[in-house]
Design a protein around this motif. Structure first.
Motif, PDB file in Angstrom:
ATOM      1  N   UNK B 238       2.611  -8.090  -0.247  1.00 17.10           N
ATOM      2  CA  UNK B 238       4.022  -7.752  -0.472  1.00 17.10           C
ATOM      3  C   UNK B 238       4.182  -6.329  -0.995  1.00 17.10           C
ATOM      4  N   UNK B 239       3.155  -5.867  -1.706  1.00 19.76           N
ATOM      5  CA  UNK B 239       3.231  -4.493  -2.217  1.00 19.76           C
ATOM      6  C   UNK B 239       3.130  -3.465  -1.102  1.00 19.76           C
ATOM      7  N   UNK B 240       2.701  -3.915   0.054  1.00 17.88           N
ATOM      8  CA  UNK B 240       2.648  -3.032   1.207  1.00 17.88           C
ATOM      9  C   UNK B 240       4.035  -2.753   1.764  1.00 17.88           C
ATOM     10  N   UNK B 241       5.013  -3.518   1.306  1.00 14.73           N
ATOM     11  CA  UNK B 241       6.389  -3.246   1.698  1.00 14.73           C
ATOM     12  C   UNK B 241       7.003  -2.372   0.604  1.00 14.73           C
ATOM     13  N   UNK B 242       7.245  -1.126   0.927  1.00 14.42           N
ATOM     14  CA  UNK B 242       7.714  -0.175  -0.074  1.00 14.42           C
ATOM     15  C   UNK B 242       9.232  -0.019   0.035  1.00 14.42           C
ATOM     16  N   UNK B 243       9.917  -0.306  -1.075  1.00 12.40           N
ATOM     17  CA  UNK B 243      11.376  -0.228  -1.077  1.00 12.40           C
ATOM     18  C   UNK B 243      11.823   1.206  -1.357  1.00 12.40           C
ATOM     19  N   UNK B 244      12.748   1.698  -0.566  1.00  8.57           N
ATOM     20  CA  UNK B 244      13.264   3.056  -0.750  1.00  8.57           C
ATOM     21  C   UNK B 244      14.692   2.945  -1.261  1.00  8.57           C
TER      22      UNK B 244
END
Lengths: 548, 548
Positions: B238-244
């Motif tokens: 899930x940390x591979x999905x980076x929120x901008x």
């Protein structure tokens, strides 16, 4: 309703009508629906053209790539669908369509499906499904009990628990298998010390943390093709799916399985899951589940059973024993759209441990809030339809003893067909039916004799000619449209593991009578004569072998 | 048909009947189906109980965990379904059900669905779907053209090409997004030299080969929750999905996106995909797609657009501009069961490049053979129903200009509602509608004033009281059963990014009139008075703030 012109002519009022005014009783659509409700088989027989039209020809009707700029009348379009789509669809419920796992449906499911569609619930969350949520949980509970047979207290405690899940309903066996392996992978690489778990940090960090050189899932060489896809998707790579050899009956060799696991471990590759197949897609074989369970226990592997096809056998008290050991699985896949006779799109995965799915739990702000009973917190899919209703209805209307009769009848029909094939001079049974699935091929007795006598090289050559013939017969039979069997490639030990093309037959349709089975063979025998050159070549080759 | 006894009493002949004898015209099931066909809304209004029954109570009807040992009559069971299931389902097509993306369906789809179910095709392979296969390819082609607008030659060449695929039809947006990211991941880590590609060797080896320290997918902080699930599934974690971060209008900040990518690259983390959202689930906002496309081009990232909700806007020549830049995406997700008004279960992912899906291609022996046109070689799912037929029919009967009218009407209705909310003294519009989605809350003007004046600490306290009120109103309104709006949590810049619970409204149902919108507000205003203690507390706190 909407009028058709060359240029667009749509008003919002006319559009509102399609949402508020149903098709009239005399409309083409209503009439078709009625005829179909009265006698589906007759309707399909009349509307599906028997002789196959080449795909290239069919494609001409589906050629345009622009979305229509003018609306069509409902009745006009319905007629168009009848002429172009229905006429060239496949009569999957025909008693002579015995090549795939799609068979006839009970009549009551058709109107019930319409009700389900009209209700248009979305099972991702309670707010768009309400009673459908507990219903789906109950269906999962019932199937869970069929497999694991826990007591009442167990189901009272877990079936409707917000934080738990006995499984997941999904579109089909592939998603079910992926879900099981996803859970298994995440549980094998869970949080430990500083490491927050593979679900958070990903595979690369997980491997570094645990110090593994690789991950592996083991399954027999007869495992479903989707498992390779799953291994790819989950980041293991297709090579992470390790094929284990099978015995003469297409069942995994436990000894070989154990050896492979030991070998992998020596290489520091973590074998985190083993998949037992309960009803291989090609031959219907069932792996030795108790032995596999024992090996999994010893090596601390997640034991998943792919019973997409064979799981329904558990409904029969007479044949349940075929799947003995099933209750030792950590998870199991069952497709209701196969032998539970529900329309396409009803897969399920069940987990022995109600805590297992926690490793894939997820939440959001507007739905799936913590503590909610929204089914979506434990499913791979998001929005989902209320298909579970059809499984629920079928289980109540058919009941377990009803399913038992259906399953028993199918298995016994397959045994009958096996005997019938063996009684023929010119057919060879390749795989015996364990469930209602068997494989065979057309091979005149003199050719079979020659194949036995042949040198390895000649055998290979002759066998390839027979393969060509099998392929020809299967295609021609399908094209003729009277009956349909499928084909696949096996490597029977009897023929030195040569690539062998076979007819594959699935006898799940309760409407398939013994007469149909006889005529399928008769037709194949006749079709063989429609390839005189190939037949002559095969016979000549055989004679040369026998003469030498 | 089957008689019901305490003990099982089923014969194979009685079972055969459920496969061959349809429900009679006077049967309960046929009658219900007819009533539902005549007037769905009335039927649902009459059968769905208005006032909400607590879930705990509903669950009592779905309590048993054993599969029934005796069969039930079809009519008896139908009545049971009406009483326990339909009565406590959700009237998703009601004009006052404006809380989620599930809305009314055109009438003609109900009988067509029944035909689709009766045909029971399986689209994984031609042998069980025939004309449905080119039909599905055409539907994908039409949507592809709607997005990418290539010329006739392009579609003639690729639409029906066995080795290619313009996209995949699937059960919903989640599977569509996963498919896109799976393709993107495999293309980013493809075979090179000795390395055989991530699809074969897996992520761990891929990272070692390419020398990356991690992988990342970037999306705005308003991205759909399923993307985290996808990142987990695909092995990124899930940390591979980076929120901008997003701007005041819930759109991704391109500058921040670029910075994040540069930052990741510095850490040797490969940002292989960027997701633009075209219609966020919570606010309906559309990311600045052209800027994102440019950034992706510069940094060699796969550009995926999640337009599960907003994609249908492309049907409107008047609002298509809202999604400008869409044609620059490498892939896009569109759900037909959202604004294309098709029943649940019709997701699609489209790829600009017909070669893109080669990285996830798979084959088997008995189906999906190389060179076959079986759709299953490029889909994540296996067996699938013929849902594409409903999208096909809807596109022909409604036509593009018809969809344009529906889309325009929805957007304009949302704008009207926004104006209406802003005209009220005691309501606050939180997010402006870009598409037909908006958020707001109930907050008397004096409370709003106090919130403005308050110190950060007091503001937080007061805001939490208002959150409590919003939650109370939303729940009570749902339970009362007259109308339904959903709720979510946002962090509006205006209120210093405080956690703010809001009502969320989706105005896609063409039957929702302006009068309903007024009465939704009226009802919410009244419900607020049903929490006198909370209201008193809010007013008192506000007065203290204003006095200080």
């Amino acid at each position: 309703m909407i009028t058709k012109h060359k240029t667009a002519d749509v008003s919002f009022d006319s559009l509102l009508k399609i949402f508020t005014v149903p098709e009239g009783p005399d409309s083409t659509l209503t009439k078709i629906e009625e005829r179909l409700s009265q006698n589906l088989n007759q309707f399909l027989r009349e509307h599906i053209v028997a002789e196959e039209k080449p795909l290239k020809e069919i494609e001409k009707d589906f050629f345009y790539s622009t979305i229509p700029e003018s609306p069509e009348f409902v009745s006009e379009h319905t007629q168009h669908l009848l002429d172009t789509l229905v006429s060239h669809s496949v009569h999957t419920s025909a008693p002579s369509f015995i090549g795939h796992m799609t068979s006839a449906l009970p009549y009551f499911l058709m109107p019930l499906s319409k009700i389900m569609i009209a209700l248009n619930q979305n099972l991702v969350k309670i707010e768009t499904s309400k009673a459908f949520t507990p219903l789906e949980r109950q269906v999962l509970g019932m199937l869970h009990r069929l497999v694991y047979n826990q007591n009442d207290d167990f189901y009272t405690k877990w079936m409707h628990s917000a934080q738990h899940s006995l499984g997941a309903f999904c579109s089909g066996g592939t998603i079910a298998n992926i879900t099981a392996l996803w859970v298994a992978r995440n549980n094998a690489l869970k949080a430990q010390g500083e490491f927050q778990g593979v679900e958070k940090e990903g595979l690369f960090r997980a491997m570094q943390h645990y110090g593994y050189q690789g991950l592996a899932i083991l399954v027999s060489e007869r495992g479903h093709y989707s498992l390779k896809k799953s291994a790819d998707l989950l980041g293991l790579g297709q090579q992470g799916l390790v094929a284990v050899k099978t015995d003469h009956n297409n069942r995994i060799c436990p000894h070989a399985l154990n050896e492979k696991i030991v070998e992998l471990k020596k290489k520091n590759i973590k074998p985190f899951a083993v998949i037992g197949v309960a009803g291989t897609t090609e031959t219907g074989s069932i792996d030795p589940l108790p032995e596999m369970a024992e090996i999994c226990r010893e090596h601390d592997c997640h034991f998943h059973i792919d019973a997409a096809w064979g799981g329904a056998t558990l409904m029969s008290n007479n044949y349940r024993y075929l799947l003995q050991g099933v209750e030792k699985a950590d998870s199991i896949t069952i497709d209701a759209h196969k032998q539970l006779y529900v329309p396409m799109g009803a897969g399920m995965v069940l987990f022995k441990d109600p805590e297992a799915m926690k490793s894939v739990e997820h939440h959001a702000q507007y739905i799936l809030r913590k503590g909610s009973k929204d089914l979506g917190s434990h499913t791979l899919e998001g929005s989902r339809s209320g298909m579970a209703m059809l499984v629920y209805a079928a289980m109540h209307i058919i009941s377990r003893p009803g399913y038992q009769l259906l399953i028993d009848e199918s298995i016994e029909k397959a045994k009958y067909f096996a005997t019938l094939i063996q009684a023929q001079d010119d057919f060879e049974l390749i795989s015996e039916p364990e469930l209602c699935l068997l494989t065979y091929r057309y091979i005149p007795s003199e050719v079979r004799e020659a194949l036995k006598l042949a040198s390895p090289e000649c055998r290979k050559h002759l066998n390839e000619l027979i393969n060509e013939l099998t392929q020809f017969i299967q295609k021609r039979q399908r094209e003729t449209g009277k009956s349909f069997v499928s084909r696949t490639r096996l490597n029977p030990a009897r023929w030195g593991k040569l690539n062998t093309i076979v007819f594959r037959v699935v006898l799940a349709n309760p409407l398939t009578g013994h007469d149909i089975l006889s005529s399928v063979l008769e037709e194949q025998r006749n079709i063989a004569q429609q390839a005189p050159n190939l037949m002559a070549k095969i016979l000549a080759t055989s004679q040369t072998i026998e003469a030498s």
